[in-house]
Scaffold this motif. Structure first.
Motif, short mmCIF file in Angstrom:
data_model
loop_
_atom_site.label_atom_id
_atom_site.label_comp_id
_atom_site.label_asym_id
_atom_site.label_seq_id
_atom_site.Cartn_x
_atom_site.Cartn_y
_atom_site.Cartn_z
N ARG A 286 0.86 -1.18 0.00
CA ARG A 286 0.00 0.00 0.00
C ARG A 286 0.90 1.24 0.00
O ARG A 286 2.03 1.19 0.45
N TYR A 287 0.37 2.35 -0.49
CA TYR A 287 1.11 3.60 -0.56
C TYR A 287 0.26 4.72 0.04
O TYR A 287 -0.96 4.73 -0.10
N LYS A 288 0.94 5.68 0.68
CA LYS A 288 0.26 6.79 1.33
C LYS A 288 0.68 8.10 0.70
O LYS A 288 1.86 8.34 0.46
N CYS A 289 -0.30 8.97 0.47
CA CYS A 289 -0.04 10.31 -0.05
C CYS A 289 0.59 11.14 1.07
O CYS A 289 0.05 11.22 2.17
N LYS A 290 1.73 11.78 0.78
CA LYS A 290 2.41 12.59 1.78
C LYS A 290 1.68 13.91 2.04
O LYS A 290 1.94 14.55 3.04
N VAL A 291 0.76 14.29 1.17
CA VAL A 291 0.06 15.56 1.33
C VAL A 291 -1.21 15.41 2.16
O VAL A 291 -1.43 16.14 3.12
N PRO B 83 5.69 4.25 0.23
CA PRO B 83 5.21 2.92 0.60
C PRO B 83 5.01 2.82 2.11
O PRO B 83 5.74 3.44 2.88
N ILE B 84 3.99 2.05 2.50
CA ILE B 84 3.76 1.82 3.93
C ILE B 84 3.69 0.34 4.22
O ILE B 84 3.52 -0.46 3.33
#
Length: 52
Positions: A3-8, A51-52
Motif C-alpha cells: 500500500r502507498y500513502k499520499c504525503k500531502v 510505501p507503507i
C-alpha cells in the motif's frame, strides 16, 4: 502488493481494492499505475506517495 500513502493528504492507495474514482481496478499494483495517475483525494502526482 504494498500500500502507498499520499504525503500531502494521507490518502492510502490499496492495490487489493483499487480506486473506483480513478477507474483503477482491484489488483493494480501502485507501480503499474500510469504516469498521469493522481491522488483521488487531493490531486497530487503519484511521486508524492510513499510505501507503507
Amino acid at each position: 502488493m504494498r500500500r502507498y500513502k499520499c504525503k500531502v493528504c494521507n490518502y492510502i492507495y490499496d492495490p487489493e481494492t483499487g480506486e473506483p474514482r480513478t477507474n483503477t481496478p482491484p489488483g493494480t499494483a501502485f507501480e503499474d499505475l500510469p504516469d498521469s495517475w493522481r491522488c483521488p483525494k487531493c490531486g497530487v502526482p503519484s511521486f508524492k506517495f510513499v510505501p507503507i
